[in-house]
Design an enzyme around this catalytic site. Sequence first.
Site: not given
Length: 342
Positions: A26, A30, A39, A75, A150
């Site tokens: 990652r 962010r 973003r 992703d 998921y």
Amino acid sequence: MPLANTSFLDACRGQRPARTPVWVMRQAGRYLPEYRAVRSKVSFTELCHSPQLCAEVTLQPLDRFDLDAAILFSDILTVLDALGAEVEFNPAPHVANPVRTLSDIDGLQFGKADDHLGYVYDAVSACKKALNNRVPLIGFCGAPLTTASYLVEGGGTKDFLNTKRLMFTEPAAFGRLMEGITTILIDYLAGQVRQGIDAIQIFESWAAALTPEDYREHALPHLTRLVTEAKKLGVPVIAFVRGNATLMEQAATLPADVLGVDWSIQLSRAIEVVGADKVVQGNLDPIALFAPPEVLAAKTRAVLQEGRAAKAHIFNLGHGISRHTDPEQMKLLVDTVHEADA
Ligand code: CP3
């Protein structure tokens, strides 16, 4: 033109480069203000669909830190597009039509990844072009169980109730679902490699949701098939099976080039379990980045030192970097890894 920095790929192949390679799960995200700036203009889904923006954010951490590999910005859940399941991110993933019953499973499209995931392949091409052979580009997918969870839960979960209920009550149907997902994932990885991906990481983030016995019976055979087929694509394969404290022995049976190690097990112990002839990747606790700088540097050097017992070691965190991380601490980590070998 050959790659300017081959230390990551050399380590994947079991050689010990002059400097231990480092990248971070990652690493684009962010915690970087420049990522947040991108973003603020587009949604996560729009970002994943824009090859130019994917390339921009893939390179952002490389422009700040002396990293030895880039990871494609995408992703693990984009692949659900190929199954006909709709996923939204706000920012946590949400699947509008979760798969819970036999008829739900029969309603999925187990077709070709290529028909739906061309935008990811375009992102790979754009990243390769923007990287201009600076460092290798890692492609990735989720492991069958993590991807299925998921799809079945409709999002994140604490207890994996729906996934396990399906697995226990309809084991044959669950097996068909896992098999179908695995086939798509193989196709998807092949597509990424065709566009120039240099190595593959398979993320099994939720392995520890199952007991070791259930993991062996219901998940490991599918992950083994995925790794075996991925290996045939000709690039190194990293298997990150999170939950090493209980699953390291099972992970060690995978035909992967590199075994990812999370922070639930000491790296020296993981190397004892998998054997000193294996390449390992890991495993600093991501929250160590919140320790005072001298403590972070000491913890980083300790992991590096333990990694010397392995055939080769790729430095990484033991899971993804937190969005609250101070980028200065990330810089200290990367520089500490490289200075230790200077
Ligand atoms: O640098 C990189 O690694 C970027 C590429 C990347 C992302 N997700 C971007 C992302 C990768 C390799 C992933 C993998 C991923 N996605 C995993 C496996 C790794 C792990 O952490 O265990 C999992 C389980 C997911 C599913 C997922 N996607 C979740 C749970 C979330 C929301 C939670 C979160 O991290 O915020 C996402 C969204 C997501 N994927 C974001 C990013 C940067 C945040 C989205 C945003 O910008 O708002």
